[in-house]
Every structure is written in C-alpha cells, then in structure tokens.
Design a protein around this motif. Structure first.
Motif, PDB file in Angstrom:
ATOM      1  N   GLU A  54       5.333  42.136   8.124  1.00 10.52           N
ATOM      2  CA  GLU A  54       4.635  41.033   8.794  1.00 10.52           C
ATOM      3  C   GLU A  54       3.428  40.624   7.965  1.00 10.52           C
ATOM      4  N   ARG A  55       2.983  39.403   8.169  1.00 14.57           N
ATOM      5  CA  ARG A  55       1.837  38.913   7.393  1.00 14.57           C
ATOM      6  C   ARG A  55       0.621  39.827   7.540  1.00 14.57           C
ATOM      7  N   CYS A  56       0.393  40.352   8.759  1.00 10.77           N
ATOM      8  CA  CYS A  56      -0.798  41.196   8.985  1.00 10.77           C
ATOM      9  C   CYS A  56      -0.698  42.545   8.268  1.00 10.77           C
ATOM     10  N   ASN A  57       0.474  42.895   7.739  1.00 10.78           N
ATOM     11  CA  ASN A  57       0.625  44.153   6.983  1.00 10.78           C
ATOM     12  C   ASN A  57       0.062  44.027   5.569  1.00 10.78           C
ATOM     13  N   LEU A  58       0.030  42.801   5.058  1.00  9.79           N
ATOM     14  CA  LEU A  58      -0.218  42.626   3.620  1.00  9.79           C
ATOM     15  C   LEU A  58      -1.639  42.982   3.179  1.00  9.79           C
ATOM     16  N   TYR A  63       3.353  45.161   0.091  1.00 12.07           N
ATOM     17  CA  TYR A  63       4.538  44.303   0.124  1.00 12.07           C
ATOM     18  C   TYR A  63       4.116  42.918  -0.370  1.00 12.07           C
ATOM     19  N   GLY A  64       5.101  42.086  -0.743  1.00 10.73           N
ATOM     20  CA  GLY A  64       4.769  40.752  -1.245  1.00 10.73           C
ATOM     21  C   GLY A  64       4.885  39.692  -0.163  1.00 10.73           C
ATOM     22  N   ILE A  65       4.347  38.522  -0.448  1.00  7.00           N
ATOM     23  CA  ILE A  65       4.444  37.381   0.484  1.00  7.00           C
ATOM     24  C   ILE A  65       5.914  37.079   0.788  1.00  7.00           C
ATOM     25  N   ASP A  66       6.762  37.169  -0.247  1.00  6.63           N
ATOM     26  CA  ASP A  66       8.177  36.859  -0.063  1.00  6.63           C
ATOM     27  C   ASP A  66       8.915  37.906   0.772  1.00  6.63           C
ATOM     28  N   ASP A  67       8.277  39.043   0.993  1.00  6.25           N
ATOM     29  CA  ASP A  67       8.922  40.104   1.770  1.00  6.25           C
ATOM     30  C   ASP A  67       8.766  39.897   3.280  1.00  6.25           C
ATOM     31  N   ILE A  68       7.908  38.969   3.688  1.00  8.08           N
ATOM     32  CA  ILE A  68       7.668  38.765   5.128  1.00  8.08           C
ATOM     33  C   ILE A  68       9.006  38.477   5.829  1.00  8.08           C
TER      34      ILE A  68
END
Ligand SMILES: [Zn+2]
Length: 230
Positions: A54-58, A63-68
C-alpha cells in the motif's frame, strides 16, 4: 557474490548458510528487511504474507511505487530469487497451516505486528523445538527476543501484558522497523554459524538513547517448561 562475508566467517560456515532455510512471517517494515539481508547472505527463504503493498507502506518498507497493489510475497520473490531459492505463501498464517508452510524452515523470524500471530509461531516452535524471534517496532523504539529451547518463551514474557499500541495509531520513525528486521537477520545468521544469539529481551529507545537487555524469566506454568537447553 558473498566474498566479503566469506572472508569473515570462512567457506565452511558460508556453506552452512547456503544449505539453510529460514522462514519470515510478515513482510512489513521488519520482515522485508530481514528477508532482504538473509537472501543476500545466501540463506534460502520461505515467505508468508497475504498483504498487498500500500502507498502508506512506502515510507518505511523498501517497495517501489509500481509495486502498489501487488502481493508483497510476489514482489519479494521477484527481487530475491536471483540470489536464493524463495518459497512463498500468500496466506495468513494459522495453527492449521503453519506446519505445512514452515516445516522446512530451521528458524522462524517474526515480521508480524500482532501477538495473535506471534503466539501461533511461539506454540508451534516450542512443539517442534525450532528457534524463532520476536521483533517489534513502534515510535522510535524497538524490541527483540531470540527463543531457543530452554529459554523463556513469548507466553512467559508477554502473556496478559501485550500492548495495544499500533504503528497506525502511535506512528513510527521510518528506519526503526528495518533496524530490528536487520537485527533479526544478524542474530539468525549468528545462530546458524554457531555463535550465541542475544539473550533476554533487548530494547532500543532511539530518542532516549537507551539500549538495554532485560533478563527474562520462565513462567512455571507455561507450556515451554520441561525443554532442555541447547
Ligand atoms: Zn513460556
């Protein structure tokens, strides 16, 4: 690839690591860091997590933006399989599936954020005499414990006083979870190469500049009693 590590521990111990399998349960801030360094150190992995990135994990998980939106086990397998064999299970761990998933693992590392899952791992590992860790992080604090047969278990140390604080409610400083995940990887490697892992409950308060290890005690009525020390 691992020439620097081998220069330190020697070829024989490097080979021991490369024959070993460690399971990481939960691939959040703590678990993803543990998995990353274990793979790079040459240890085969079993990864268990049913969450997607999730975005809040980054802000604290690499993880990368593309992994969301993608499963964390899938992302980590893609990243780490060039280094070692990675087995994945995109399911929530329970007392029903734990033996099926973790049977091949020599050590189980805690990457979860709750005591329900930790107690499932605790009880299974006591039964199977498998070493496991406890790793937690919140605010600018983290704590860590390495269980071996003969040592007090999580039920001895935490039963009845499990905290109800959470990173969602109380927040966490970005690198703190990865710190205790990396510590878990170090202690697991130490154990595999014949060094003694940390004893007691280790705690790190970074804003307070306080790092300490507290001696833990066995609860006489606990299920972990009666095991030989190794
Ligand atoms: Zn116990």
């Amino acid at each position: 690839m691992r020439s620097r590590q081998q220069a330190f521990i020697g070829k024989e111990k490097q080979e021991i690591l490369e024959k070993s399998t460690i399971a990481v349960v939960g691939l959040g801030g703590t678990g993803h860091a543990a998995a990353e360094y274990l793979a790079r150190a040459g240890i085969k992995l079993i990864l268990v997590d049913n969450d997607v990135v999730e975005r809040c994990n980054l802000g604290r998980q690499a993880y990368g933006i593309d992994d969301i939106g993608r499963l964390k086990v899938v992302v980590m397998k893609e990243r780490l399989s060039p280094f070692v064999n990675v087995e994945t299970h995109a399911e929530m761990l329970s007392s029903y599936n734990i033996d099926k998933f973790l049977q091949k693992a020599g050590i189980i590392l805690d990457g979860t954020d709750n005591f329900e899952a930790r107690f499932v791992v605790n009880d299974y590992c006591i039964k199977k005499k498998k070493p496991f860790t406890y790793a937690a992080a919140i605010r600018a604090e983290s704590s860590f414990m390495f269980w071996l047969p003969g040592r007090p278990c999580l039920r001895c140390v935490f039963s009845g006083k499990a905290a109800n604080d959470s990173c969602e409610k109380d927040g966490i400083l970005s690198p703190v979870a990865a710190f205790v995940g990396t510590l878990s990887a170090i202690e697991a490697i130490k154990y595999l190469v014949g060094e003694k892992p940390l004893e007691g409950l280790a705690s790190f308060d970074f804003f307070g500049n306080k790092f300490e290890t507290v001696k833990t005690r066995k609860d006489g009525k606990c299920m972990c009693n009666g095991q030989e020390e190794i």
